[in-house]
Write an enzyme that holds these catalytic residues in place. Structure first.
Site, short mmCIF file in Angstrom:
data_model
loop_
_atom_site.label_atom_id
_atom_site.label_comp_id
_atom_site.label_asym_id
_atom_site.label_seq_id
_atom_site.Cartn_x
_atom_site.Cartn_y
_atom_site.Cartn_z
N ASP A 1 0.85 -1.20 0.00
CA ASP A 1 0.00 0.00 0.00
C ASP A 1 0.89 1.25 0.00
O ASP A 1 1.82 1.36 0.81
CB ASP A 1 -0.87 -0.05 1.28
CG ASP A 1 -1.95 1.00 1.29
OD1 ASP A 1 -2.42 1.41 0.21
OD2 ASP A 1 -2.36 1.39 2.41
N HIS B 1 -8.02 10.06 3.67
CA HIS B 1 -7.48 9.10 4.65
C HIS B 1 -7.83 9.51 6.10
O HIS B 1 -7.98 10.68 6.39
CB HIS B 1 -5.96 9.01 4.52
CG HIS B 1 -5.52 8.29 3.28
ND1 HIS B 1 -4.92 8.91 2.23
CD2 HIS B 1 -5.60 6.97 2.95
CE1 HIS B 1 -4.65 8.02 1.28
NE2 HIS B 1 -5.05 6.83 1.69
N GLY B 2 -7.88 8.50 6.97
CA GLY B 2 -8.00 8.75 8.40
C GLY B 2 -9.43 8.75 8.91
O GLY B 2 -10.38 8.46 8.18
N ASP C 1 -8.82 0.92 6.31
CA ASP C 1 -7.89 0.76 7.41
C ASP C 1 -8.45 1.38 8.69
O ASP C 1 -8.56 0.73 9.72
CB ASP C 1 -6.55 1.42 7.05
CG ASP C 1 -5.49 1.18 8.10
OD1 ASP C 1 -5.72 0.34 9.01
OD2 ASP C 1 -4.43 1.83 8.05
#
Ligand code: G3H
Ligand code: 13P
Ligand code: ZN
Length: 324
Positions: free
Chosen positions: A83, A183-184, A271
């Site tokens: 990734d 992201h996040g 994730d």
């Protein structure tokens, strides 16, 4: 079967109007939770390793854990993917170590450099005289959001005018695009969102129109979405009620990801939702059992929660159940 690359997986996903989940792995419990969920639901799955995961767990440990998982589910299509690879050398090292898929992320560099480095990675990855064919993912456009190793403060949507030139000149197998994911666990600021009647933040919608424009330029080509965690509010609430502090965490609404999966999106990266599941379980466990000090007890709960997250994604978001 051995670990597979993503070629066949994505062709089936494209034709079938679903997406394959790509879940980040950092430790044994996470590898077990993801593969148990995928195995029991007969879903193809991608286990992906970031540069940060390599530094934390040591790539060799992760590779062997993934191979152990494959022994438990020998008929399951599992890809082992790098990734956000940030250099040719890192991609090459992973290919040489047996990864079946890699991402070269040069999206933060000028366009011509992105083309050049991606082309070089493809040349090595596709050279079957040295190893089996390894699939390559690259990215055009940048996502907002902050992660340990992946940080772009501002997003730039992918320019549909660039995609055909990019895939033709690089020979890449799949393309990550920026259409408003991030992201996040804090994907948008409060100011970027509205609030629903319960006071929950509602983020701006994904730019499905840009995705459709890209599909027209490269029909049949597999698209990837990064930053696609939904940040389930039930886990945020557990964390906040048991000593955590995650005010205004917000993700991508699931119905929008489902719509993207019905389009050309064949890989959806998750994730943060795994991290939230693990953290919620452990915080709850310690609050309910302050006397516990055996990691098997609280990590065992973490594994159960992560498995539940993956089961939910496969059945309710990706549509990949029974596609293995
Ligand atoms: O997109 C990034 C992934 O969530 C990996 O994050 O660099 O903290 O391992 P990491
Ligand atoms: P999330 O932070 O939304 O889970 O995204 C993960 C990701 O894109 C990994 O590459
Ligand atoms: Zn990502």
């Amino acid at each position: 079967m051995p670990l597979v690359n993503t070629k066949e997986m994505f062709k089936k996903a494209y034709d079938g109007g679903y997406a394959v989940g790509a879940f980040n792995v950092n430790n044994m419990e996470i590898v077990q939770a993801i593969t148990e969920a995928a195995g029991e639901l007969h879903s193809p799955v991608i286990l992906q390793v970031s540069k940060g995961a390599r530094a934390y767990a040591n790539s060799k440990f992760l590779i062997h854990m993934v191979k152990a998982a494959l022994e438990n589910y020998p008929d399951l299509p599992i890809a082992l993917h790098l990734d956000h690879g940030d250099s040719f050398e890192l991609c090459k090292a992973c290919i040489d170590d047996g990864f079946t898929s890699v991402m070269i992320d040069y999206s933060g560099h000028p366009y011509e450099e992105n083309v050049e480095v991606t082309r070089k990675v493809c040349e090595y990855a596709h050279d079957t005289s040295k190893h089996p064919y390894v699939t390559v993912e690259a990215e055009l456009g940048t996502l907002a959001g902050v992660e340990d190793e992946v940080s772009h403060e501002h997003s730039t949507y992918t320019d549909p005018d660039q995609v055909q030139d990019f895939v033709t000149r690089t020979g890449v197998d799949s393309l990550a695009i920026a259409i408003g994911t991030s992201h996040g666990a804090y994907k948008f600021t409060k100011e970027q969102c509205t609030r629903n009647k319960d006071g929950i933040l509602v983020p701006p919608p994904l730019r499905i129109d840009i995705l459709e424009e890209i599909e027209k330029r490269i029909p049949g080509f597999p698209i990837v979405l990064h930053g696609s965690s939904s940040v389930p509010q039930e886990y945020v609430a557990i964390i906040n009620q048991h000593g955590g502090k995650m005010p205004d965490a917000v993700g991508i609404p699931e119905e929008q990801l489902r719509e993207a999966a019905r389009h050309a999106v064949c890989k959806i990266n998750i994730d943060s939702d795994l991290r939230l599941g693990m953290t919620a379980a452990i915080r709850l466990h310690f609050d309910e059992h302050p006397d516990h000090f055996d990691p098997r007890q609280y990590l065992g709960d973490g594994r159960k929660y992560v498995k539940a997250v993956v089961e939910h994604k496969i059945t309710e978001v990706l549509g990949s159940k029974d596609k293995a």
